[in-house]
Motif scaffolding. Structure first.
Motif, PDB file in Angstrom:
ATOM      1  N   SER A 177      81.647  -5.299 -63.227  1.00  0.00           N
ATOM      2  CA  SER A 177      82.037  -3.888 -63.252  1.00  0.00           C
ATOM      3  C   SER A 177      80.770  -3.039 -63.166  1.00  0.00           C
ATOM      4  O   SER A 177      79.962  -3.018 -64.086  1.00  0.00           O
ATOM      5  N   VAL A 178      80.620  -2.337 -62.060  1.00  0.00           N
ATOM      6  CA  VAL A 178      79.395  -1.575 -61.816  1.00  0.00           C
ATOM      7  C   VAL A 178      79.512  -0.178 -62.410  1.00  0.00           C
ATOM      8  O   VAL A 178      80.533   0.497 -62.273  1.00  0.00           O
ATOM      9  N   GLU A 179      78.440   0.247 -63.078  1.00  0.00           N
ATOM     10  CA  GLU A 179      78.340   1.582 -63.651  1.00  0.00           C
ATOM     11  C   GLU A 179      77.387   2.428 -62.797  1.00  0.00           C
ATOM     12  O   GLU A 179      76.632   1.889 -61.973  1.00  0.00           O
ATOM     13  N   GLU A 202      83.657 -10.701 -66.119  1.00  0.00           N
ATOM     14  CA  GLU A 202      83.690 -10.517 -64.670  1.00  0.00           C
ATOM     15  C   GLU A 202      84.820  -9.592 -64.223  1.00  0.00           C
ATOM     16  O   GLU A 202      85.948  -9.713 -64.683  1.00  0.00           O
ATOM     17  N   ALA A 203      84.483  -8.696 -63.284  1.00  0.00           N
ATOM     18  CA  ALA A 203      85.513  -7.894 -62.641  1.00  0.00           C
ATOM     19  C   ALA A 203      86.229  -8.715 -61.573  1.00  0.00           C
ATOM     20  O   ALA A 203      87.445  -8.644 -61.414  1.00  0.00           O
ATOM     21  N   ASN A 204      85.461  -9.494 -60.825  1.00  0.00           N
ATOM     22  CA  ASN A 204      86.003 -10.408 -59.824  1.00  0.00           C
ATOM     23  C   ASN A 204      85.438 -11.800 -60.087  1.00  0.00           C
ATOM     24  O   ASN A 204      84.464 -11.946 -60.826  1.00  0.00           O
ATOM     25  N   PHE A 205      86.037 -12.818 -59.490  1.00  0.00           N
ATOM     26  CA  PHE A 205      85.718 -14.197 -59.865  1.00  0.00           C
ATOM     27  C   PHE A 205      84.719 -14.825 -58.900  1.00  0.00           C
ATOM     28  O   PHE A 205      84.790 -14.618 -57.684  1.00  0.00           O
ATOM     29  N   TYR A 206      83.835 -15.643 -59.449  1.00  0.00           N
ATOM     30  CA  TYR A 206      82.852 -16.412 -58.677  1.00  0.00           C
ATOM     31  C   TYR A 206      83.294 -17.865 -58.733  1.00  0.00           C
ATOM     32  O   TYR A 206      83.194 -18.521 -59.767  1.00  0.00           O
ATOM     33  N   ILE A 207      83.827 -18.372 -57.637  1.00  0.00           N
ATOM     34  CA  ILE A 207      84.492 -19.676 -57.645  1.00  0.00           C
ATOM     35  C   ILE A 207      83.732 -20.693 -56.806  1.00  0.00           C
ATOM     36  O   ILE A 207      82.989 -20.345 -55.883  1.00  0.00           O
ATOM     37  N   LYS A 208      83.939 -21.980 -57.119  1.00  0.00           N
ATOM     38  CA  LYS A 208      83.483 -23.058 -56.251  1.00  0.00           C
ATOM     39  C   LYS A 208      84.501 -23.214 -55.131  1.00  0.00           C
ATOM     40  O   LYS A 208      85.705 -23.049 -55.335  1.00  0.00           O
ATOM     41  N   THR A 209      84.000 -23.557 -53.943  1.00  0.00           N
ATOM     42  CA  THR A 209      84.903 -23.669 -52.792  1.00  0.00           C
ATOM     43  C   THR A 209      85.075 -25.107 -52.316  1.00  0.00           C
ATOM     44  O   THR A 209      85.767 -25.337 -51.329  1.00  0.00           O
ATOM     45  N   ASP A 210      84.473 -26.093 -53.006  1.00  0.00           N
ATOM     46  CA  ASP A 210      84.517 -27.459 -52.496  1.00  0.00           C
ATOM     47  C   ASP A 210      85.935 -28.029 -52.459  1.00  0.00           C
ATOM     48  O   ASP A 210      86.246 -28.851 -51.608  1.00  0.00           O
TER      49      ASP A 210
END
Length: 501
Positions: A124-126, A254-262
């Motif tokens: 979430s950016v301020e 997190e506002a959005n998710f950082y996922i593994k793509t394997d």
């Protein structure tokens, strides 16, 4: 070398590195334009990048409490270089504005604007601000790879790595440490969700934290809907880090998710998000026709993506848990039933400190099935692991309504035994949340297990289908001795925690 008689001068320079110019309040479109020189064209239209460093640099990471002359000399070199560079600064927030939010400033050199772009989408950016609880300075082009974590200053310098995950975890590592040291809270490497179910008392919402090492299904369980339909249902909040407060609530990160793509192609909900044009993708293959192939791991098996949360089913704008009701400790083993209910706060703190699973074939085929333990299920604890165990014990004692469960997502009955599939796991969680499982205390395991699971062929997952009581007592007795020996290494851990296994 410049020596600093004025500590405040050094601290100011450390937290606010001087650059030729500082770019602030940059929009998403502007960051994408700045990063255009690194974009890999693709038919999806997503920002996709290939990095030089493709995983976290654990071997190059150093936690520093006392800054010596050699470190001052290195920092002076870095500052001398940055003095002639353009830098980008992004201010992010952990937690909702009406709670106890933490603020973080990320500095990165302009040529690596993609790191700022991913950071700005992930959190979430301020509006830009000089003050921040946490500072991360990233200089990917530095000739030496070195990650310097300075807990007293709440600052991390990332030198020589252009992998976004390093910047993300630098911020979250410090946030978890800061929560522990200044808020009487506890940073947790865990997903979070709300499960809304019918219980004997009526329709209830239960706040759930999901722990697990790589390969144990943490993300799968976090985003699962458990086959619930309205008025029952789930709300997915977080996939990575929460900070549980003394009152039993938890701040999301997190506002959005950082996922593994394997293996994202086998998770439809995440694949849909990763296929979205707004996804920011890292180290994934693009074929000659311009199609992104998440199953081609020629670049790395550690492909990643920041994906928009609103594309993932059952998410909302909420990131914090108002009340934690359940902790789920995932482990992948071959000798435990799919679910067990722990019987005390001390036992829960013990399983938290064990951070237990087994080595998978992806890690080391020659050691598959061997025990693997990471305290707190969290490789990012900076120091004094025992403090985390004791803090969780205190929080659980002060909030006795929190129930704690052990989940086995491996097999029951050995490597060729009954496979505990995601469907089995999600069904057992649903039964536990609805409070429809009938529990019995198992004196060999030392905690409660269901008399019967609400699934077909329930007996396949009963340890006594596979082992005699004598054999099972021998196996679990050896495991409990291993666990006690492991916990004894944490000097300062409350003795009742060690004794609880």
């Amino acid at each position: 070398m410049q020596f600093y008689d004025d500590h405040s001068s050094f601290s100011e320079k450390l937290r606010h590195p001087v650059s030729r110019s500082l770019l602030r309040d940059i929009t998403d479109d502007e960051l994408r334009a700045m990063a255009a020189h690194e974009l890999v064209p693709n038919n999806q239209g997503s920002s996709l990048y290939v990095t030089r460093i493709r995983s976290r640099s654990g071997a190059f990471t150093e936690v520093v409490y006392d800054i010596d002359e050699s470190l001052v000399a290195l920092l002076e070199q870095v500052w001398g270089y940055l003095r002639w560079q353009q830098m980008i600064r992004v201010t992010a927030r952990i937690g909702s504005p009406d709670r106890q939010p933490l603020f973080s400033n990320l500095y990165v050199t302009r040529r690596y604007a993609r790191i700022a772009q991913m950071f700005a989408m992930n959190f979430s950016v301020e509006l830009d601000q000089d003050y921040a609880d946490i500072v991360t300075v990233v200089v990917p082009e530095w000739h030496q790879r070195k990650i310097i974590v300075m807990p007293r200053q709440r600052v991390t310098y990332i030198l020589g790595s252009d992998y976004y995950g390093e910047a993300k975890m630098a911020m979250l590592r410090m946030a978890m440490h800061l929560g522990r040291e200044t808020m009487n809270a506890l940073g947790l490497h865990a997903g979070s969700k709300v499960i809304r179910v019918n219980t004997p008392r009526g329709l209830e919402e239960k706040g759930v934290l999901v722990f697990g090492l790589s390969g144990t299904g943490k993300t799968t369980i976090t985003i699962a809907d458990h086959d619930l339909s309205d008025p029952e249902g789930v709300e997915v909040l977080q996939d990575d880090v929460n900070i549980i407060l003394p009152n039993g609530s938890a701040l999301g990160s997190e506002a959005n998710f950082y996922i593994k793509t394997d293996n994202v192609s086998r998770q439809p909900a995440l694949l849909w998000a990763a296929r979205d044009k707004k996804a920011l993708i890292e180290n994934c293959w693009v074929d000659e026709d311009g199609e992104i192939d998440f199953d081609n791991h020629a670049i790395t098996t550690n492909g990643r993506a920041v994906v928009p949360r609103d594309i993932i089913p059952n998410t909302s704008d909420r990131i914090d848990l108002e009340r934690v009701d359940c902790l789920l400790f995932n482990m992948r083993r071959y000798d435990l039933p799919p679910i067990g209910r722990l019987v005390s706060a001390e036992q829960a703190a013990a399983f938290f400190m064990l951070g237990e699973s087994t080595i998978t074939s992806a890690e080391d085929p020659s050691r598959v099935g061997q025990a693997k333990r990471v305290p707190g299920f969290d490789p990012f604890i900076i120091d004094n692991h025992h403090v985390n165990g004791n803090r969780l014990l205190r929080i659980l004692r002060d909030n006795p309504g929190i129930r704690c469960y052990v989940l086995n997502t491996g097999r029951m009955g050995g490597k060729e035994g009954a496979n505990i599939t995601p469907d089995v796991t999600c069904s057992t969680i649903r039964g536990a949340m609805r409070e429809t499982l009938e529990w019995r205390y198992d004196d060999i395991l030392g905690y409660e297990i269901p008399r019967q699971l609400e699934i077909p062929r329930s007996s396949d997952y009963d340890p006594y289908t596979w082992y005699s009581r004598e054999k099972y007592a021998e196996m679990i007795g050896g495991l409990r001795r291993e666990r006690r020996e492991y916990l004894q290494q944490f000097k300062g851990l409350a003795p009742e925690v060690t004794g609880a296994v």
